[in-house]
Design a protein around this motif. Structure first.
Motif, mmCIF file in Angstrom:
data_model
loop_
_atom_site.group_PDB
_atom_site.id
_atom_site.type_symbol
_atom_site.label_atom_id
_atom_site.label_comp_id
_atom_site.label_asym_id
_atom_site.label_seq_id
_atom_site.Cartn_x
_atom_site.Cartn_y
_atom_site.Cartn_z
ATOM 1 N N HIS A 1 0.845 -1.216 0.000
ATOM 2 C CA HIS A 1 0.000 0.000 0.000
ATOM 3 C C HIS A 1 0.874 1.257 0.000
ATOM 4 O O HIS A 1 0.663 2.180 -0.785
ATOM 5 C CB HIS A 1 -0.915 -0.029 1.230
ATOM 6 C CG HIS A 1 -1.709 1.213 1.429
ATOM 7 N ND1 HIS A 1 -2.890 1.466 0.755
ATOM 8 C CD2 HIS A 1 -1.506 2.311 2.212
ATOM 9 C CE1 HIS A 1 -3.373 2.639 1.118
ATOM 10 N NE2 HIS A 1 -2.553 3.175 2.011
ATOM 11 N N HIS B 1 2.631 1.915 -3.267
ATOM 12 C CA HIS B 1 1.620 2.368 -4.230
ATOM 13 C C HIS B 1 1.332 3.866 -4.028
ATOM 14 O O HIS B 1 1.370 4.649 -4.976
ATOM 15 C CB HIS B 1 0.348 1.539 -3.984
ATOM 16 C CG HIS B 1 -0.752 1.733 -4.973
ATOM 17 N ND1 HIS B 1 -1.791 0.859 -5.093
ATOM 18 C CD2 HIS B 1 -0.995 2.709 -5.871
ATOM 19 C CE1 HIS B 1 -2.617 1.272 -6.032
ATOM 20 N NE2 HIS B 1 -2.159 2.403 -6.514
ATOM 21 N N TYR C 1 -5.875 7.663 2.296
ATOM 22 C CA TYR C 1 -5.475 7.029 1.032
ATOM 23 C C TYR C 1 -5.973 5.590 0.981
ATOM 24 O O TYR C 1 -5.630 4.780 1.850
ATOM 25 C CB TYR C 1 -3.950 7.013 0.910
ATOM 26 C CG TYR C 1 -3.364 8.391 0.728
ATOM 27 C CD1 TYR C 1 -3.093 8.886 -0.535
ATOM 28 C CD2 TYR C 1 -3.121 9.209 1.833
ATOM 29 C CE1 TYR C 1 -2.570 10.174 -0.706
ATOM 30 C CE2 TYR C 1 -2.603 10.490 1.675
ATOM 31 C CZ TYR C 1 -2.337 10.967 0.398
ATOM 32 O OH TYR C 1 -1.834 12.228 0.230
ATOM 33 N N THR D 1 -6.236 2.073 -1.328
ATOM 34 C CA THR D 1 -5.897 1.278 -2.510
ATOM 35 C C THR D 1 -6.700 -0.018 -2.392
ATOM 36 O O THR D 1 -7.117 -0.382 -1.291
ATOM 37 C CB THR D 1 -4.389 0.957 -2.598
ATOM 38 O OG1 THR D 1 -4.026 0.118 -1.485
ATOM 39 C CG2 THR D 1 -3.544 2.222 -2.573
ATOM 40 N N GLY E 1 -4.053 9.132 -9.059
ATOM 41 C CA GLY E 1 -5.170 8.711 -8.221
ATOM 42 C C GLY E 1 -6.330 9.684 -8.363
ATOM 43 O O GLY E 1 -6.252 10.656 -9.112
ATOM 44 N N TYR F 1 -8.192 7.546 -3.926
ATOM 45 C CA TYR F 1 -8.411 6.143 -4.324
ATOM 46 C C TYR F 1 -7.544 5.738 -5.503
ATOM 47 O O TYR F 1 -7.328 6.523 -6.422
ATOM 48 C CB TYR F 1 -9.859 5.921 -4.796
ATOM 49 C CG TYR F 1 -10.855 6.025 -3.699
ATOM 50 C CD1 TYR F 1 -11.151 4.939 -2.892
ATOM 51 C CD2 TYR F 1 -11.512 7.221 -3.460
ATOM 52 C CE1 TYR F 1 -12.070 5.041 -1.869
ATOM 53 C CE2 TYR F 1 -12.427 7.336 -2.440
ATOM 54 C CZ TYR F 1 -12.699 6.242 -1.644
ATOM 55 O OH TYR F 1 -13.595 6.346 -0.635
ATOM 56 N N ASP F 2 -7.129 4.512 -5.475
ATOM 57 C CA ASP F 2 -6.585 3.888 -6.687
ATOM 58 C C ASP F 2 -6.649 2.372 -6.506
ATOM 59 O O ASP F 2 -6.622 1.871 -5.388
ATOM 60 C CB ASP F 2 -5.136 4.347 -6.933
ATOM 61 C CG ASP F 2 -4.693 4.082 -8.377
ATOM 62 O OD1 ASP F 2 -5.560 3.802 -9.221
ATOM 63 O OD2 ASP F 2 -3.478 4.147 -8.643
ATOM 64 N N GLU F 3 -6.727 1.677 -7.613
ATOM 65 C CA GLU F 3 -6.714 0.209 -7.536
ATOM 66 C C GLU F 3 -5.288 -0.293 -7.694
ATOM 67 O O GLU F 3 -4.475 0.354 -8.353
ATOM 68 C CB GLU F 3 -7.564 -0.403 -8.669
ATOM 69 C CG GLU F 3 -9.033 -0.381 -8.401
ATOM 70 C CD GLU F 3 -9.648 0.958 -8.769
ATOM 71 O OE1 GLU F 3 -9.208 1.545 -9.765
ATOM 72 O OE2 GLU F 3 -10.541 1.416 -8.047
ATOM 73 N N TRP F 4 -5.009 -1.422 -7.119
ATOM 74 C CA TRP F 4 -3.699 -2.026 -7.319
ATOM 75 C C TRP F 4 -3.542 -2.319 -8.807
ATOM 76 O O TRP F 4 -4.502 -2.735 -9.461
ATOM 77 C CB TRP F 4 -3.599 -3.369 -6.573
ATOM 78 C CG TRP F 4 -3.425 -3.241 -5.104
ATOM 79 C CD1 TRP F 4 -3.866 -2.219 -4.316
ATOM 80 C CD2 TRP F 4 -2.783 -4.174 -4.243
ATOM 81 N NE1 TRP F 4 -3.533 -2.463 -3.003
ATOM 82 C CE2 TRP F 4 -2.869 -3.663 -2.932
ATOM 83 C CE3 TRP F 4 -2.153 -5.392 -4.434
ATOM 84 C CZ2 TRP F 4 -2.341 -4.322 -1.831
ATOM 85 C CZ3 TRP F 4 -1.626 -6.055 -3.353
ATOM 86 C CH2 TRP F 4 -1.713 -5.526 -2.058
ATOM 87 N N HIS G 1 1.736 -3.908 -8.500
ATOM 88 C CA HIS G 1 1.456 -4.055 -7.073
ATOM 89 C C HIS G 1 1.184 -5.506 -6.730
ATOM 90 O O HIS G 1 1.625 -6.009 -5.693
ATOM 91 C CB HIS G 1 0.252 -3.200 -6.664
ATOM 92 C CG HIS G 1 0.422 -1.749 -6.962
ATOM 93 N ND1 HIS G 1 -0.454 -1.036 -7.709
ATOM 94 C CD2 HIS G 1 1.429 -0.900 -6.623
ATOM 95 C CE1 HIS G 1 -0.012 0.210 -7.821
ATOM 96 N NE2 HIS G 1 1.130 0.310 -7.163
#
Ligand code: AKG
Ligand code: FE2
Length: 524
Positions: free
Chosen positions: A272, A275, A337, A339, A490, A505-508, A512
């Protein structure tokens, strides 16, 4: 939903003892002849009774539930150094020590584990040039997982909200309008495409839905039933946290210490962190649920700027790049934050959902994404419910599991103000509670917040379990095409001012996941 009082062994135990206390004619005869023997016999019988009672005692006078230790909130209020939840749990749960509910719940070792995710939920990943993950199957993400709360941001919020709230109107700032128009026209083709592919409730679209979507049979998750489990040699008894204020709600809050091991917590935090660090090199998009929310944020930060619809990217509630950059400094990056990874994308997702299922009865197929959140110093999250109040939609978050991945030196507690419950973050500790009642109604008393971190850094893992499952639940949403994000960019989503905060927010992505896999040795 509630833990019913079950007094196992009470009837047989209590009634059995007096009956077997040795009143046979033969013994009575012996007693008449030898008084000292009678005395001795009496002592033996008494001792026997005492031992029997001692053995039965925990079952007779134990906690209200036979499976759940209870803890009064006052115990949680006191400095955590002076009490340990684990000690309390030990005292109250020893009745079932000899019957481990689960000896082995690690699917990485136990190959006989039932497949939790069926084929349609296993997402094959491929890497494309843009660094983002692409899926070989169609994950036709619908608006079913609605964006009423930032915690459930799935990447499509910017689009879904925009349709209803933003109307382009002639702006004062012509220069800005012009560039926005240009941007809008370059995006219009893709927008049309996205709109056409997003499912709506019109009958013609329904006919076009793929067979597997039409054939999807929802599962209902109406209750949870916490019980003790063993995970990798750790004994994990649930502790029910009792509300300080009497209430009529069905909300129950349970706590498990050491639900995740130190290594599991560390592995998740590391990925995390890397990222977030990588992504923070870029300014995020900042999106709002309404213009009024943006205005309130500006006011709270004493920023005097006039906001007009033209400050938003066309068709969205995300402010444009320049404004986003300014907002980042105006709001002092005042956000947590998050993820996320999705079911089936890592072995840990299986380990975790299996452990949750064994411990609480929450069904993996009713769970959504796995969301990691970090709160820097001074950041919390305002009071909110995880479900939508006064809504009839059962495709909502019935229960929440939240695991703290690290101790927080000061602050960062999870608080349920209406219940008078608050919990300190402790590494590996899990909190699980229901947000909805058995009839699928959102419980207002499940309202909770994350207190600001006063010292240290808070990390949590969360997963939401839905009352009624739906096809796209737990599937990675396609990247919304508007606004288009650069690699590693993000997005920050700010919800209703009073009952929400801003969250990044962000997706792996593929890297990652690979990074995570490489750390596998330290994870389980
Ligand atoms: O961090 C916490 O303690 C609570 C977070 C939360 O409630 C949420 O993200 O929905
Ligand atoms: Fe929440």
């Amino acid at each position: 939903m509630g833990q019913k009082t079950k007094k196992r062994g009470v009837s047989s135990g209590v009634r059995g003892v007096p009956k077997g206390s040795g009143h046979t004619p033969e013994k009575e005869k012996t007693v008449n002849v030898l008084p000292s023997t009678r005395f001795l016999l009496g002592i033996i019988v008494c001792l026997g009774l005492a031992i029997l009672f001692a053995l039965l005692y925990p079952q007779i006078s134990g906690p209200a539930s036979d499976r759940v230790a209870r803890l009064e909130p006052e115990q949680l209020e006191t400095d955590s150094d002076s009490w340990t939840v684990q000690d309390t749990a030990h005292l109250k749960n020893d009745d079932t020590d000899d019957v481990p509910v689960l000896k082995q719940n690690d699917p990485m070792i136990d190959e006989d584990i039932e497949p939790i995710n069926n084929a349609k939920q296993t997402v094959p990943l491929t890497r494309k040039d843009d660094g983002k993950i692409h899926f070989t199957q169609e994950t036709k993400q619908s608006n079913e997982e609605k964006q009423h709360h930032p915690s459930k941001d799935n990447g499509s919020s910017t689009q879904s909200t925009s349709k209803t709230k933003i109307k382009s109107s002639p702006g004062k700032n012509k220069k800005k309008s012009k560039s926005l128009k240009k941007e809008a026209s370059s995006k219009s083709a893709s927008r049309t495409k996205t709109d056409a592919s997003s499912p709506t409730s019109t009958p013609s679209d329904e006919e076009e839905l793929p067979k597997e979507v039409r054939d999807f049979k929802p599962t209902f998750q109406k209750t949870m039933k916490p019980k003790k489990i063993f995970a990798d040699g750790r004994r994990l008894p649930p502790i029910e946290l009792l509300p300080q204020k009497p209430n009529n709600s069905s909300v129950k809050v349970f706590l498990y210490d050491e639900f995740l091991s130190e290594a599991e917590c560390d592995g998740l935090m590391k990925v995390h962190d890397s990222h977030v660090t990588q992504a923070n090199k870029h300014d995020p998009f900042v999106c709002f649920d309404s213009i009024s929310t943006l205005r309130q944020h500006l006011k709270a930060n004493k920023v005097k700027v006039k906001v007009t619809p033209q400050d938003f990217m066309p068709g969205t509630l995300c402010v444009n790049a320049t404004f986003s950059t300014q907002l980042k400094s105006w709001l002092h990056s005042n956000w947590s934050y998050s993820t996320a990874f999705y079911p089936g994308e890592s072995r840990f997702s299986k380990v975790f959902e299996y452990r949750v299922k064994e411990a609480t009865g929450l069904l993996p197929e009713n769970g959504g994404k796995f969301q990691l959140t970090s709160y820097p110093l001074g950041i919390g999250y305002k009071t909110h419910t995880d479900c939508i109040e006064n809504s009839n939609d059962q495709r909502d978050r019935m229960a929440t599991i939240l695991v703290y991945l690290q101790d927080v030196e000061d602050g960062g507690e999870t608080m349920f103000p209406e219940l008078g419950i608050w919990v300190k973050p402790r590494k590996g500790r899990a909190l699980v509670w229901n947000n909805m009642n058995e009839d699928g109604k959102c419980e207002p008393l499940s309202i909770h917040k994350a207190a600001k971190v006063d010292q240290g850094h808070k990390y949590i893992l969360q997963r939401w379990y839905y009352y009624k499952s739906f096809y796209s639940l737990g599937k990675r949403p396609p990247e919304p095409e508007i606004p288009h994000r650069a690699e590693f960019q993000g997005r920050v989503s700010c919800d209703e001012y009073q009952h929400g905060s801003c969250r990044w927010y962000d997706e792996w992505n593929y890297d990652h996941l690979v990074d995570y896999l490489n750390r596998k040795a330290t994870l389980i």
